[in-house]
Motif scaffolding. Sequence first.
Motif, PDB file in Angstrom:
ATOM      1  N   TYR A  40       0.824  -1.214   0.000  1.00  0.00           N
ATOM      2  CA  TYR A  40       0.000   0.000   0.000  1.00  0.00           C
ATOM      3  C   TYR A  40       0.859   1.265   0.000  1.00  0.00           C
ATOM      4  O   TYR A  40       0.519   2.249  -0.655  1.00  0.00           O
ATOM      5  N   LEU A  41       1.968   1.228   0.735  1.00  0.00           N
ATOM      6  CA  LEU A  41       2.862   2.380   0.766  1.00  0.00           C
ATOM      7  C   LEU A  41       3.402   2.657  -0.642  1.00  0.00           C
ATOM      8  O   LEU A  41       3.382   3.804  -1.108  1.00  0.00           O
ATOM      9  N   TRP A  42       3.866   1.622  -1.337  1.00  0.00           N
ATOM     10  CA  TRP A  42       4.408   1.811  -2.679  1.00  0.00           C
ATOM     11  C   TRP A  42       3.323   2.221  -3.673  1.00  0.00           C
ATOM     12  O   TRP A  42       3.583   2.986  -4.600  1.00  0.00           O
ATOM     13  N   THR A  43       2.097   1.744  -3.470  1.00  0.00           N
ATOM     14  CA  THR A  43       0.992   2.177  -4.328  1.00  0.00           C
ATOM     15  C   THR A  43       0.709   3.655  -4.106  1.00  0.00           C
ATOM     16  O   THR A  43       0.473   4.412  -5.063  1.00  0.00           O
ATOM     17  N   PHE A  44       0.744   4.085  -2.870  1.00  0.00           N
ATOM     18  CA  PHE A  44       0.521   5.497  -2.536  1.00  0.00           C
ATOM     19  C   PHE A  44       1.629   6.371  -3.139  1.00  0.00           C
ATOM     20  O   PHE A  44       1.355   7.418  -3.721  1.00  0.00           O
ATOM     21  N   HIS A  46       3.415   5.622  -5.734  1.00  0.00           N
ATOM     22  CA  HIS A  46       3.164   5.600  -7.181  1.00  0.00           C
ATOM     23  C   HIS A  46       2.142   6.669  -7.564  1.00  0.00           C
ATOM     24  O   HIS A  46       2.353   7.415  -8.518  1.00  0.00           O
ATOM     25  N   LEU A  47       1.052   6.750  -6.821  1.00  0.00           N
ATOM     26  CA  LEU A  47       0.019   7.732  -7.149  1.00  0.00           C
ATOM     27  C   LEU A  47       0.521   9.162  -7.011  1.00  0.00           C
ATOM     28  O   LEU A  47       0.196  10.019  -7.835  1.00  0.00           O
ATOM     29  N   LEU A  48       1.293   9.437  -5.979  1.00  0.00           N
ATOM     30  CA  LEU A  48       1.830  10.792  -5.803  1.00  0.00           C
ATOM     31  C   LEU A  48       2.755  11.175  -6.958  1.00  0.00           C
ATOM     32  O   LEU A  48       2.644  12.280  -7.508  1.00  0.00           O
ATOM     33  N   ILE A  49       3.632  10.262  -7.332  1.00  0.00           N
ATOM     34  CA  ILE A  49       4.555  10.553  -8.435  1.00  0.00           C
ATOM     35  C   ILE A  49       3.795  10.629  -9.754  1.00  0.00           C
ATOM     36  O   ILE A  49       4.087  11.478 -10.605  1.00  0.00           O
ATOM     37  N   TRP A  85       6.726   9.715 -15.033  1.00  0.00           N
ATOM     38  CA  TRP A  85       5.750   8.646 -15.167  1.00  0.00           C
ATOM     39  C   TRP A  85       6.430   7.282 -15.071  1.00  0.00           C
ATOM     40  O   TRP A  85       5.911   6.369 -14.415  1.00  0.00           O
ATOM     41  N   SER A  86       7.597   7.126 -15.709  1.00  0.00           N
ATOM     42  CA  SER A  86       8.281   5.829 -15.663  1.00  0.00           C
ATOM     43  C   SER A  86       8.736   5.502 -14.239  1.00  0.00           C
ATOM     44  O   SER A  86       8.702   4.331 -13.836  1.00  0.00           O
ATOM     45  N   PHE A  92       4.975   1.280  -8.915  1.00  0.00           N
ATOM     46  CA  PHE A  92       3.817   0.417  -9.042  1.00  0.00           C
ATOM     47  C   PHE A  92       4.233  -1.054  -9.124  1.00  0.00           C
ATOM     48  O   PHE A  92       3.614  -1.922  -8.500  1.00  0.00           O
ATOM     49  N   VAL A  93       5.294  -1.337  -9.868  1.00  0.00           N
ATOM     50  CA  VAL A  93       5.800  -2.706  -9.967  1.00  0.00           C
ATOM     51  C   VAL A  93       6.302  -3.183  -8.598  1.00  0.00           C
ATOM     52  O   VAL A  93       6.071  -4.339  -8.212  1.00  0.00           O
ATOM     53  N   ILE A  94       6.951  -2.318  -7.855  1.00  0.00           N
ATOM     54  CA  ILE A  94       7.408  -2.674  -6.508  1.00  0.00           C
ATOM     55  C   ILE A  94       6.202  -2.981  -5.625  1.00  0.00           C
ATOM     56  O   ILE A  94       6.212  -3.942  -4.837  1.00  0.00           O
ATOM     57  N   ALA A  95       5.124  -2.187  -5.752  1.00  0.00           N
ATOM     58  CA  ALA A  95       3.906  -2.442  -4.984  1.00  0.00           C
ATOM     59  C   ALA A  95       3.325  -3.809  -5.335  1.00  0.00           C
ATOM     60  O   ALA A  95       2.919  -4.574  -4.441  1.00  0.00           O
TER      61      ALA A  95
END
Length: 106
Positions: A40-44, A46-49, A85-86, A92-95
């Motif tokens: 969830y942390l990595w997804t969050f 990802h969204l910020l970036i 974006w990349s 996202f892949v880490i998440a």
Amino acid sequence: MPLEEETIGMLVTGLFIVLGIVVVAIILYWLKNKSKSWGYLWTFIHLLIFMAAIFIALDAFRTDYTHPMASEENSLRLGIAGVVWSISMLCFVIAIYFFSKTEKSN
């Protein structure tokens, strides 16, 4: 780039609404399922970036197109948005990696 007057405003408003709902949903799922906190942390992150990449790209649309170097500035902004974006996709892949890890039972 020439656009209708309120196009950017509507686009930004829509993005804030949709991404706001997604961020709230992620936080709620995170609170319900603490065992996958890293995912969830990595997804969050990802969204910020990803949001930063969107706003960098949108900045290219706001540039005064009569400016002598407008084409170069827009190309640079879109290139930077692509790099950001990349990076968000890497997060996202880490998440996904953390979500797919199986937990060891005792």
